[in-house]
Design a protein around this motif. Structure first.
Motif: not given
Ligand SMILES: Nc1ncnc2c1ncn2[C@@H]1O[C@H](COP(=O)(O)OP(=O)(O)O)[C@@H](O)[C@H]1O
Ligand SMILES: [Mg+2]
Lengths: 273, 262
Positions: A23-30, A47-56
């Protein structure tokens, strides 16, 4: 070192991600991600942009702590590892960041040499030679003395790759290698990634949204949707996947069509029904 | 009203959180600096940046402050007919108070803002993440040399400031207003004691630490604040913040040290 670091055999997994939630704050990213990265292979996360690849990727690198779940890298759980264990792992890891992340106060050559200077006692001439070998691999010998601000987008990516492989890491991570590059440079980078796998037996993780390049280099492909992994398999398996979202991505279809036109229009003007 | 209180509450909490992080950065950096290998060149480089390149600014402001002090003390002391105390007034004012404070504030403006901007940009462009991933501690590589250079440079700059300020006072008193040279010099030498010099030294050491540490922390932890997701604007925001906070820290700790140490 107190960590039991079992050396994995060639057929094992270099990285095992289990039930990873971020999560980033209250937002669930993965949410609840499971992923195996096989040793000595090229794994592509697509995956498309904003799907959480970099976060993973940031989680796997230990730069972001997950909300829950575990990540084993070369046998060590990095979500519970000590700083010393983490640094030990990172000495065997090379990372090329999405924007390059070259140190702006150092020349290209100095950027590439930094890890050698910090972690080895090699003499100056050896360091110079090793730098030039890596620069030559990415076709950047001519740019040795340039500063990062003087590089084009493609040159920045190649310099970042040279910096990532200077220590001959066991694991190489590459975030969006071909995004924004001309086709021939992007093809050269693909060749280089395969060369690194074959000659240095590196385990390579490439994050990308470029279909063509992904299918060219991948031994394993994982397709990401918003915060989840839709499918993982060999390129052939992915092509044959029955998942409509995977097929949509492969055939460059726009995401699901708007069903309720009125609701969509209301959302656009900021009304909620 | 409730909204305003709520806002005040979050501001205070944010402030406390940042103070905690700043202490955390100090401990982290200290711990990492104690691990071998020890490198001295980065400290020298930072001393050049923080210290050497501030010298001209310090000299100009030192002479000016010394002259202003000489002028004002002369007028005041002339009212009481005791201009022979001019040397003592200028010397004590500069060494105990104005030298350390003005030097620290000059360093905030010249080097502190640059430190925050540098670290903030490194944070937003993943350069700090890149350091981490190369198994190079950012605390040791980026923060430590700056803080040590600050602790060493600010006292040295303060001494330069003191020296030229005394010269400025001398110029106004002896050359402009013809205060007898002997009374000016003797007054100065007699009045200044070890405790005064010690106070100035303690102040400048603490200011050097505070300024560089606060400025480093504002840039280093930028991603944890509201400014973290605002790119260039965020960097300018934390830089302004760093200048304001470290100036306040200098002035407030100046009072505290003065109250605790006679
Ligand atoms: N530092 C951050 N703070 C808050 N949200 C973030 C941060 N980084 C990424 N996100 C969010 O996480 C989601 C996934 O981002 P990212 O992993 O960069 O996607 P990708 O690399 O697949 O394009 C996005 O919705 C983005 O807004
Ligand atoms: Mg990305």
């Amino acid at each position: 070192m107190t960590s039991p670091t079992p050396s994995l055999n060639i057929t094992g997994n270099a990285i095992e991600v289990r039930k990873l939630t971020v999560d980033y704050g209250a937002r669930r990213i993965l949410s609840n991600i499971d992923l195996d990265i096989p040793s000595g292979k090229v794994s592509v996360i697509m995956g498309g942009s904003g799907t959480g690849k970099s976060t993973l990727l940031r989680c796997i690198l230990g730069l972001k702590l997950p909300t829950s779940g575990s990540i084993h890298m070369l046998g060590t759980d990095i979500t519970t590892a000590t700083t010393a264990q983490l640094y030990q792992l990172r000495k065997q890891t090379g990372v090329a960041f999405q924007g390059g992340a070259l140190f702006s106060s150092m020349s290209v050559a100095e950027n590439i040499q930094l890890a050698l200077r910090e972690h080895t006692n090699l003499d100056e001439s050896t360091i110079q030679i090793m730098t030039r070998i890596k620069l030559d691999m990415v076709d950047m010998l001519h740019a040795e003395h340039l500063m990062p601000s003087e590089l084009s987008g493609g040159m920045t990516k190649r310099a970042a790759l040279a910096r990532a492989i200077i220590m001959d890491p066991k694991l190489l991570f590459f975030d969006e290698p071909s995004a924004g590059l001309d086709p021939s440079t992007s093809a050269e980078l693909d060749e280089l990634i395969l060369l690194l796998r074959d000659s240095l037996k590196m385990t390579i993780v490439v994050v990308t949204h470029e279909l063509e390049s992904a299918f060219k280099i991948a031994d394993q492909i994982s397709i990401m949707g918003k915060g989840i992994i839709l499918a993982t398999g060999t390129p052939e398996e992915i092509r044959a996947s029955a998942d409509p979202e995977v097929q949509g991505l492969l055939h460059r279809k726009p995401r699901e069509t708007v069903v309720d036109t009125e609701a969509h229009l209301k959302a656009l003007v900021g009304e909620t029904s | 009203m409730i909204k305003a209180l709520e806002k005040l509450g979050t501001e205070v909490l944010d402030g406390l959180e940042m103070a905690g992080r700043t202490c955390n950065l100090l401990l982290l950096t200290l711990w990492q600096m104690l691990q071998p290998p020890y490198r001295f060149y980065p400290i020298v480089r930072q001393m050049y940046f923080i210290g050497a390149r501030s010298i001209s600014l310090i000299i100009i402001s030192g002479v000016t402050i010394g002259m202003v002090l000489g002028l004002q003390f002369y007028y005041i002391l002339a009212r009481f007919g005791s201009v022979n105390l001019l040397g003592q007034g200028v010397a004590l004012g500069v060494i105990r108070e104005l030298g350390p404070v003005m030097t620290a504030l000059m360093v905030v403006g010249r080097a502190g803002s640059a430190i925050t901007a540098e670290l903030g940009i490194m944070r937003t462009t993943s350069q700090i993440d890149a350091l981490e991933c190369m198994a190079i501690s950012p605390g040791k590589f980026m923060v430590g040399p700056k803080v040590i250079a600050g602790i060493l440079s600010v006292p040295l700059l303060t001494h330069i400031f003191d020296f030229v300020a005394l010269f400025g006072g001398y110029f106004v008193g002896v050359v402009m207003f013809s205060v007898p040279e002997g009374s000016y010099m003797n007054g100065m030498v007699d009045a200044v004691q070890w405790v005064d010099v010690r106070l100035g030294l303690v102040k400048s050491l603490i200011f050097g630490l505070l300024v560089t540490l606060i400025c480093c922390a504002q840039g280093y932890y930028m991603h944890l604040t509201k400014a973290g997701s605002q790119g260039a604007e965020g960097v300018s925001f934390v830089t302004t913040n760093a200048v304001v906070l470290s100036s306040i820290a200098v002035l407030f700790s100046d009072f505290l040290i003065g109250a605790l140490l006679p």
